[in-house]
Design a protein around this motif. Structure first.
Motif, mmCIF file in Angstrom:
data_model
loop_
_atom_site.group_PDB
_atom_site.id
_atom_site.type_symbol
_atom_site.label_atom_id
_atom_site.label_comp_id
_atom_site.label_asym_id
_atom_site.label_seq_id
_atom_site.Cartn_x
_atom_site.Cartn_y
_atom_site.Cartn_z
ATOM 1 N N ASP A 147 0.327 -9.634 -67.767
ATOM 2 C CA ASP A 147 0.450 -11.331 -68.650
ATOM 3 C C ASP A 147 -0.515 -11.674 -68.019
ATOM 4 O O ASP A 147 -1.676 -12.629 -68.601
ATOM 5 C CB ASP A 147 1.709 -12.238 -68.495
ATOM 6 N N ILE A 148 -1.296 -11.650 -67.278
ATOM 7 C CA ILE A 148 -2.342 -12.500 -66.332
ATOM 8 C C ILE A 148 -2.860 -11.147 -65.274
ATOM 9 O O ILE A 148 -2.520 -10.303 -64.737
ATOM 10 C CB ILE A 148 -1.502 -13.411 -64.940
ATOM 11 N N ASP A 175 -10.718 -1.459 -69.172
ATOM 12 C CA ASP A 175 -9.850 -0.666 -68.721
ATOM 13 C C ASP A 175 -8.888 -2.538 -68.243
ATOM 14 O O ASP A 175 -7.644 -2.152 -69.100
ATOM 15 C CB ASP A 175 -10.174 -0.793 -67.754
ATOM 16 N N ILE A 176 -9.511 -3.387 -68.111
ATOM 17 C CA ILE A 176 -8.913 -4.919 -68.077
ATOM 18 C C ILE A 176 -8.205 -5.133 -69.578
ATOM 19 O O ILE A 176 -6.852 -6.051 -69.567
ATOM 20 C CB ILE A 176 -9.760 -5.880 -68.121
ATOM 21 N N ILE A 177 -8.871 -5.267 -70.598
ATOM 22 C CA ILE A 177 -8.522 -5.623 -71.844
ATOM 23 C C ILE A 177 -7.781 -3.973 -72.052
ATOM 24 O O ILE A 177 -7.162 -4.966 -72.997
ATOM 25 C CB ILE A 177 -9.667 -5.347 -72.967
ATOM 26 N N THR A 178 -8.064 -3.244 -72.062
ATOM 27 C CA THR A 178 -6.408 -2.128 -72.366
ATOM 28 C C THR A 178 -5.293 -2.516 -71.561
ATOM 29 O O THR A 178 -4.680 -2.897 -72.374
ATOM 30 C CB THR A 178 -6.736 -0.783 -71.811
ATOM 31 N N LEU A 179 -5.105 -2.812 -70.287
ATOM 32 C CA LEU A 179 -4.522 -3.415 -69.618
ATOM 33 C C LEU A 179 -3.837 -4.444 -70.068
ATOM 34 O O LEU A 179 -2.603 -4.661 -69.411
ATOM 35 C CB LEU A 179 -4.262 -2.727 -67.955
ATOM 36 N N LEU A 180 -4.214 -5.435 -70.518
ATOM 37 C CA LEU A 180 -3.891 -6.698 -70.870
ATOM 38 C C LEU A 180 -3.103 -6.537 -71.846
ATOM 39 O O LEU A 180 -3.020 -6.334 -72.553
ATOM 40 C CB LEU A 180 -4.489 -7.548 -71.425
ATOM 41 N N GLY A 181 -1.600 -7.916 -71.369
ATOM 42 C CA GLY A 181 -0.550 -7.566 -72.915
ATOM 43 C C GLY A 181 -0.666 -8.096 -74.047
ATOM 44 O O GLY A 181 -1.805 -9.631 -73.823
ATOM 45 N N VAL A 182 -0.275 -8.694 -74.841
ATOM 46 C CA VAL A 182 -0.719 -9.826 -76.006
ATOM 47 C C VAL A 182 -0.207 -10.927 -75.914
ATOM 48 O O VAL A 182 0.548 -11.143 -74.976
ATOM 49 C CB VAL A 182 1.640 -9.752 -77.420
ATOM 50 N N GLY A 183 -0.643 -12.042 -75.637
ATOM 51 C CA GLY A 183 -0.901 -13.416 -75.465
ATOM 52 C C GLY A 183 -1.196 -13.231 -73.633
ATOM 53 O O GLY A 183 -1.078 -14.614 -73.031
ATOM 54 N N GLY A 184 -1.775 -12.462 -72.649
ATOM 55 C CA GLY A 184 -2.924 -12.396 -71.716
ATOM 56 C C GLY A 184 -3.426 -13.234 -71.347
ATOM 57 O O GLY A 184 -4.331 -14.181 -72.073
ATOM 58 N N HIS A 185 -3.404 -13.345 -70.163
ATOM 59 C CA HIS A 185 -4.747 -14.415 -69.587
ATOM 60 C C HIS A 185 -5.591 -13.457 -68.821
ATOM 61 O O HIS A 185 -5.142 -13.220 -67.575
ATOM 62 C CB HIS A 185 -4.309 -15.771 -68.971
ATOM 63 N N TRP A 186 -6.804 -13.070 -68.907
ATOM 64 C CA TRP A 186 -8.191 -12.878 -67.978
ATOM 65 C C TRP A 186 -8.919 -13.626 -67.444
ATOM 66 O O TRP A 186 -9.773 -14.539 -67.846
ATOM 67 C CB TRP A 186 -8.975 -11.679 -68.718
ATOM 68 N N ILE A 187 -8.503 -13.753 -66.181
ATOM 69 C CA ILE A 187 -8.999 -14.754 -64.919
ATOM 70 C C ILE A 187 -10.009 -14.100 -64.577
ATOM 71 O O ILE A 187 -9.915 -12.790 -63.853
ATOM 72 C CB ILE A 187 -8.392 -15.441 -63.980
ATOM 73 N N THR A 188 -11.490 -14.435 -64.965
ATOM 74 C CA THR A 188 -12.721 -13.433 -64.308
ATOM 75 C C THR A 188 -13.437 -13.934 -62.873
ATOM 76 O O THR A 188 -13.668 -15.421 -63.393
ATOM 77 C CB THR A 188 -13.106 -13.357 -65.411
ATOM 78 N N THR A 189 -14.164 -13.405 -62.086
ATOM 79 C CA THR A 189 -15.065 -14.401 -61.231
ATOM 80 C C THR A 189 -16.303 -13.429 -61.545
ATOM 81 O O THR A 189 -17.276 -14.004 -60.925
ATOM 82 C CB THR A 189 -14.374 -13.783 -59.854
ATOM 83 N N GLU A 190 -16.219 -13.140 -62.765
ATOM 84 C CA GLU A 190 -18.082 -12.878 -62.775
ATOM 85 C C GLU A 190 -18.177 -13.286 -63.667
ATOM 86 O O GLU A 190 -18.221 -13.795 -64.671
ATOM 87 C CB GLU A 190 -17.176 -10.782 -63.473
ATOM 88 N N ARG A 191 -19.157 -14.349 -63.349
ATOM 89 C CA ARG A 191 -19.924 -14.996 -63.993
ATOM 90 C C ARG A 191 -20.733 -14.527 -65.106
ATOM 91 O O ARG A 191 -21.383 -15.277 -65.496
ATOM 92 C CB ARG A 191 -21.169 -15.494 -62.788
ATOM 93 N N LYS A 206 -4.900 -9.241 -79.674
ATOM 94 C CA LYS A 206 -3.819 -9.178 -79.055
ATOM 95 C C LYS A 206 -3.607 -11.194 -78.756
ATOM 96 O O LYS A 206 -2.047 -11.822 -78.327
ATOM 97 C CB LYS A 206 -3.959 -8.911 -77.649
ATOM 98 N N GLY A 207 -4.572 -11.539 -79.672
ATOM 99 C CA GLY A 207 -4.227 -13.309 -79.004
ATOM 100 C C GLY A 207 -4.811 -13.671 -77.403
ATOM 101 O O GLY A 207 -3.898 -14.919 -76.788
ATOM 102 N N ALA A 208 -5.182 -12.571 -77.013
ATOM 103 C CA ALA A 208 -5.777 -13.373 -75.249
ATOM 104 C C ALA A 208 -6.800 -14.048 -74.865
ATOM 105 O O ALA A 208 -7.688 -14.433 -76.301
ATOM 106 C CB ALA A 208 -6.297 -11.946 -74.744
ATOM 107 N N THR A 209 -6.230 -14.742 -74.135
ATOM 108 C CA THR A 209 -7.731 -15.323 -73.484
ATOM 109 C C THR A 209 -8.659 -15.188 -72.264
ATOM 110 O O THR A 209 -7.927 -14.082 -71.432
ATOM 111 C CB THR A 209 -7.230 -17.252 -72.714
ATOM 112 N N VAL A 210 -9.802 -15.217 -72.271
ATOM 113 C CA VAL A 210 -10.456 -15.386 -70.723
ATOM 114 C C VAL A 210 -10.874 -16.482 -70.265
ATOM 115 O O VAL A 210 -11.252 -17.195 -71.004
ATOM 116 C CB VAL A 210 -11.464 -14.865 -71.219
ATOM 117 N N SER A 211 -10.215 -16.542 -68.796
ATOM 118 C CA SER A 211 -11.270 -17.680 -68.382
ATOM 119 C C SER A 211 -11.760 -17.698 -67.791
ATOM 120 O O SER A 211 -11.899 -16.442 -66.601
ATOM 121 C CB SER A 211 -10.011 -18.266 -67.938
#
Length: 277
Positions: A147-148, A175-191, A206-211
């Motif tokens: 999920d996160i 890989d991160i996009i692949t393992l992310l679930g439906v409605g998941g949140h990817w919190i990245t420190t990569e500027r 997936k309806g996922a978000t990137v923050s």
């Protein structure tokens, strides 16, 4: 001190993070700072732990609560879990009832993470390059995905990123996009994260978000100041409530501050450096 100071009294023990426009350094015996940037330090928390936990505590709370609203039963993947940020994030997520997976960049890191209590659902050692993080996460979640995800940097271009040993331990963005679930949140420190159209399409399906995790945003708007101070206070309370174990090196005397700062700026420090006056 002063007649207009209403939050504190003389001799109060306080902690805080200097704002971006501060004209003074934190590495000095006397600092002039506005009271709106400070919170009380709990009496039972030592100064070294308070100083070493404040920034990472702010990041962890920002990631899990402000950006993705962590709730019990959530599955959280913390990349480089033995880092200072990773350690606090893991403990905070577990305290909120989340199922935590993490990666370790060395055998020593793996052993450290396995000693944490309560134990995590899975610790993946990526130092030998044989562990497929995406496959392991999908296996752990029954193919549903996590999920996160809180990363510690990502590979953007395989050929370019193989030049440094540290980058070889980072997962690829695919890989991160692949393992992310439906409605998941990817919190990245990569500027400098770059998402190509196929990446965006996968996130869309997936309806996922990137923050983006930028802890300086709190001081860019006075509207959020109350929430910011509350997070700083919570970051201190975690040391008491969760009995958390921050990743700290031995306190450094003031005359070694310059050398320590150079190590930090070169990203060669695995633990937080605390200067003791």
């Amino acid at each position: 001190v002063g007649s207009k100071v209403t939050f504190f009294q003389p001799e109060d023990e306080v902690v805080g993070i200097l704002p971006l426009d501060s004209e003074e350094s934190g590495v000095c015996e006397v600092v002039l700072v506005h009271e709106h940037y400070l919170v009380r330090k709990p009496e039972k928390v030592c100064w070294a732990a308070a100083a070493g936990t404040l920034r990472d505590g702010l990041r962890a709370y920002t990631a899990l609560h402000s950006l993705c609203h962590l709730c019990p039963g959530t599955t959280v993947l913390v990349l480089d879990g033995a880092s200072p940020l990773g350690t606090i994030t893991i403990q905070l997520a577990q305290h909120r009832g989340a199922k935590v997976l993490c990666t370790a960049h060395s055998l020593e890191d793996k052993q450290f993470l396995e000693r944490l209590r309560p134990p995590m659902a899975r610790v993946m050692d990526v130092s030998h390059g044989k562990t497929d993080v995406a496959e392991s996460c999908l296996e752990e979640t029954g193919g549903l995905g996590v999920d996160i995800v809180l990363d510690a940097g990502v590979k953007l271009y395989s050929a370019e990123d193989e030049s440094t040993p540290k980058s070889q331990l980072l997962p690829h963005k695919h890989d991160i996009i692949t393992l992310l679930g439906v409605g998941g949140h990817w919190i990245t420190t990569e500027r400098n994260l770059q998402l190509d159209p196929p990446d965006s399409h996968s996130l869309f399906l997936k309806g996922a978000t990137v923050s983006f995790l930028n802890d300086e945003i709190w001081n860019l708007s006075n509207v959020q100041q109350g929430k910011y101070l509350y997070i700083l206070l919570c970051a201190q309370q975690t040391l008491l409530t969760f009995h958390s174990r921050p990743q700290l090196d031995e306190p450094i005397p003031l005359y070694e501050a310059k050398v320590s700062m150079e190590i930090v700026q070169k990203n060669q420090a695995r633990k937080r450096q605390v200067i003791q006056f």
